[in-house]
Design a protein around this motif. Structure first.
Motif, PDB file in Angstrom:
ATOM      1  N   VAL A  97     -16.767 -85.605  -6.080  1.00  0.00           N
ATOM      2  CA  VAL A  97     -16.505 -84.208  -5.722  1.00  0.00           C
ATOM      3  C   VAL A  97     -17.616 -83.304  -6.242  1.00  0.00           C
ATOM      4  O   VAL A  97     -18.128 -82.450  -5.516  1.00  0.00           O
ATOM      5  CB  VAL A  97     -15.122 -83.757  -6.258  1.00  0.00           C
ATOM      6  CG1 VAL A  97     -14.959 -82.253  -6.134  1.00  0.00           C
ATOM      7  CG2 VAL A  97     -14.014 -84.475  -5.529  1.00  0.00           C
ATOM      8  N   LEU A  98     -17.995 -83.484  -7.525  1.00  0.00           N
ATOM      9  CA  LEU A  98     -19.054 -82.642  -8.088  1.00  0.00           C
ATOM     10  C   LEU A  98     -20.388 -82.872  -7.395  1.00  0.00           C
ATOM     11  O   LEU A  98     -21.159 -81.935  -7.191  1.00  0.00           O
ATOM     12  CB  LEU A  98     -19.203 -82.912  -9.582  1.00  0.00           C
ATOM     13  CG  LEU A  98     -18.109 -82.377 -10.489  1.00  0.00           C
ATOM     14  CD1 LEU A  98     -18.395 -82.752 -11.937  1.00  0.00           C
ATOM     15  CD2 LEU A  98     -17.981 -80.874 -10.368  1.00  0.00           C
ATOM     16  N   LYS A  99     -20.659 -84.121  -7.029  1.00  0.00           N
ATOM     17  CA  LYS A  99     -21.930 -84.426  -6.374  1.00  0.00           C
ATOM     18  C   LYS A  99     -22.000 -83.797  -4.986  1.00  0.00           C
ATOM     19  O   LYS A  99     -23.015 -83.227  -4.611  1.00  0.00           O
ATOM     20  CB  LYS A  99     -22.108 -85.939  -6.281  1.00  0.00           C
ATOM     21  CG  LYS A  99     -23.452 -86.350  -5.779  1.00  0.00           C
ATOM     22  CD  LYS A  99     -23.595 -87.859  -5.804  1.00  0.00           C
ATOM     23  CE  LYS A  99     -24.931 -88.251  -5.241  1.00  0.00           C
ATOM     24  NZ  LYS A  99     -25.063 -89.686  -5.118  1.00  0.00           N
ATOM     25  N   SER A 100     -20.908 -83.870  -4.228  1.00  0.00           N
ATOM     26  CA  SER A 100     -20.938 -83.341  -2.865  1.00  0.00           C
ATOM     27  C   SER A 100     -20.734 -81.831  -2.813  1.00  0.00           C
ATOM     28  O   SER A 100     -21.378 -81.143  -2.033  1.00  0.00           O
ATOM     29  CB  SER A 100     -19.888 -84.033  -1.998  1.00  0.00           C
ATOM     30  OG  SER A 100     -18.608 -83.771  -2.513  1.00  0.00           O
ATOM     31  N   ALA A 101     -19.849 -81.297  -3.639  1.00  0.00           N
ATOM     32  CA  ALA A 101     -19.525 -79.871  -3.547  1.00  0.00           C
ATOM     33  C   ALA A 101     -20.489 -78.980  -4.339  1.00  0.00           C
ATOM     34  O   ALA A 101     -20.814 -77.888  -3.904  1.00  0.00           O
ATOM     35  CB  ALA A 101     -18.099 -79.634  -4.029  1.00  0.00           C
ATOM     36  N   TYR A 102     -20.922 -79.450  -5.504  1.00  0.00           N
ATOM     37  CA  TYR A 102     -21.722 -78.595  -6.374  1.00  0.00           C
ATOM     38  C   TYR A 102     -23.118 -79.114  -6.649  1.00  0.00           C
ATOM     39  O   TYR A 102     -23.858 -78.540  -7.439  1.00  0.00           O
ATOM     40  CB  TYR A 102     -20.996 -78.388  -7.711  1.00  0.00           C
ATOM     41  CG  TYR A 102     -19.650 -77.745  -7.540  1.00  0.00           C
ATOM     42  CD1 TYR A 102     -19.539 -76.404  -7.217  1.00  0.00           C
ATOM     43  CD2 TYR A 102     -18.489 -78.487  -7.684  1.00  0.00           C
ATOM     44  CE1 TYR A 102     -18.310 -75.816  -7.043  1.00  0.00           C
ATOM     45  CE2 TYR A 102     -17.242 -77.898  -7.522  1.00  0.00           C
ATOM     46  CZ  TYR A 102     -17.163 -76.564  -7.199  1.00  0.00           C
ATOM     47  OH  TYR A 102     -15.931 -75.989  -7.039  1.00  0.00           O
ATOM     48  N   ALA A 103     -23.514 -80.216  -6.033  1.00  0.00           N
ATOM     49  CA  ALA A 103     -24.839 -80.816  -6.178  1.00  0.00           C
ATOM     50  C   ALA A 103     -25.184 -81.110  -7.643  1.00  0.00           C
ATOM     51  O   ALA A 103     -26.300 -80.914  -8.085  1.00  0.00           O
ATOM     52  CB  ALA A 103     -25.911 -79.930  -5.542  1.00  0.00           C
ATOM     53  N   ILE A 104     -24.205 -81.584  -8.394  1.00  0.00           N
ATOM     54  CA  ILE A 104     -24.432 -81.997  -9.777  1.00  0.00           C
ATOM     55  C   ILE A 104     -24.765 -83.478  -9.762  1.00  0.00           C
ATOM     56  O   ILE A 104     -24.162 -84.260  -9.028  1.00  0.00           O
ATOM     57  CB  ILE A 104     -23.184 -81.719 -10.643  1.00  0.00           C
ATOM     58  CG1 ILE A 104     -22.977 -80.205 -10.727  1.00  0.00           C
ATOM     59  CG2 ILE A 104     -23.301 -82.324 -12.013  1.00  0.00           C
ATOM     60  CD1 ILE A 104     -21.751 -79.797 -11.494  1.00  0.00           C
ATOM     61  N   SER A 105     -25.728 -83.884 -10.580  1.00  0.00           N
ATOM     62  CA  SER A 105     -26.150 -85.282 -10.586  1.00  0.00           C
ATOM     63  C   SER A 105     -25.027 -86.197 -11.065  1.00  0.00           C
ATOM     64  O   SER A 105     -24.099 -85.772 -11.748  1.00  0.00           O
ATOM     65  CB  SER A 105     -27.377 -85.458 -11.482  1.00  0.00           C
ATOM     66  OG  SER A 105     -27.013 -85.323 -12.838  1.00  0.00           O
ATOM     67  N   GLU A 106     -25.132 -87.476 -10.702  1.00  0.00           N
ATOM     68  CA  GLU A 106     -24.119 -88.455 -11.108  1.00  0.00           C
ATOM     69  C   GLU A 106     -24.030 -88.566 -12.618  1.00  0.00           C
ATOM     70  O   GLU A 106     -22.945 -88.679 -13.178  1.00  0.00           O
ATOM     71  CB  GLU A 106     -24.442 -89.821 -10.518  1.00  0.00           C
ATOM     72  CG  GLU A 106     -24.240 -89.916  -9.040  1.00  0.00           C
ATOM     73  CD  GLU A 106     -24.665 -91.272  -8.505  1.00  0.00           C
ATOM     74  OE1 GLU A 106     -25.136 -92.118  -9.287  1.00  0.00           O
ATOM     75  OE2 GLU A 106     -24.511 -91.482  -7.294  1.00  0.00           O
ATOM     76  N   ALA A 107     -25.178 -88.553 -13.280  1.00  0.00           N
ATOM     77  CA  ALA A 107     -25.196 -88.711 -14.735  1.00  0.00           C
ATOM     78  C   ALA A 107     -24.478 -87.554 -15.420  1.00  0.00           C
ATOM     79  O   ALA A 107     -23.636 -87.759 -16.301  1.00  0.00           O
ATOM     80  CB  ALA A 107     -26.629 -88.818 -15.230  1.00  0.00           C
ATOM     81  N   SER A 108     -24.779 -86.337 -15.029  1.00  0.00           N
ATOM     82  CA  SER A 108     -24.137 -85.167 -15.638  1.00  0.00           C
ATOM     83  C   SER A 108     -22.647 -85.128 -15.322  1.00  0.00           C
ATOM     84  O   SER A 108     -21.829 -84.837 -16.194  1.00  0.00           O
ATOM     85  CB  SER A 108     -24.787 -83.877 -15.134  1.00  0.00           C
ATOM     86  OG  SER A 108     -26.143 -83.852 -15.458  1.00  0.00           O
TER      87      SER A 108
END
Length: 126
Positions: free
Chosen positions: A34-45
């Motif tokens: 969800v964070l990766k697709s919606a907010y463009a946050i990296s997988e690691a973070s």
């Protein structure tokens, strides 16, 4: 009306331990997508932030563990941070010698083996 979460599980499961692991995995894996697709946050973070959030939430699944909340958070946060280091930053260093995925697998295996040895030492000393 009391909500009986453990009554939803099949009888052969180890109740709260399996439910805790399932909830922790769901929060981390589902949240990273969800964070990766919606907010463009990296997988690691996303993995690190949601892992810490899941640790804070999972403690309260009944029956509540006998150890204190602070000890629970510190113990599992250290474990999560070590897992994070061996899953993301350290393989980047060794990816010059082997593929990145192989470095990730090797790093996580070494870290897991070390944690397993420490748990066995702790169990035999007590």
């Amino acid at each position: 009306m009391k909500l009986k979460i453990l009554s939803l599980l099949p009888s052969e499961w180890n109740g709260s331990a399996d439910l805790r692991a399932m909830l922790l995995s769901l929060i981390v894996v589902g949240g990273v997508f969800v964070l990766k697709s919606a907010y463009a946050i990296s997988e690691a973070s996303g993995f690190l932030v949601l892992g810490f959030l899941a640790i804070l939430v999972v403690y309260w699944i009944p029956p509540i563990p006998k150890e204190t909340y602070l000890r629970w958070i510190i113990t599992y946060s250290v474990f999560l941070f070590g897992f994070f280091l061996f899953l993301f930053p350290i393989p980047a260093v060794f990816s010059k010698f082997v593929s990145y995925r192989s470095a990730q697998i090797l790093g996580v295996l070494v870290y897991t083996f070390c944690c397993w040895l420490l748990m066995r030492l702790r169990r035999t000393s007590s």
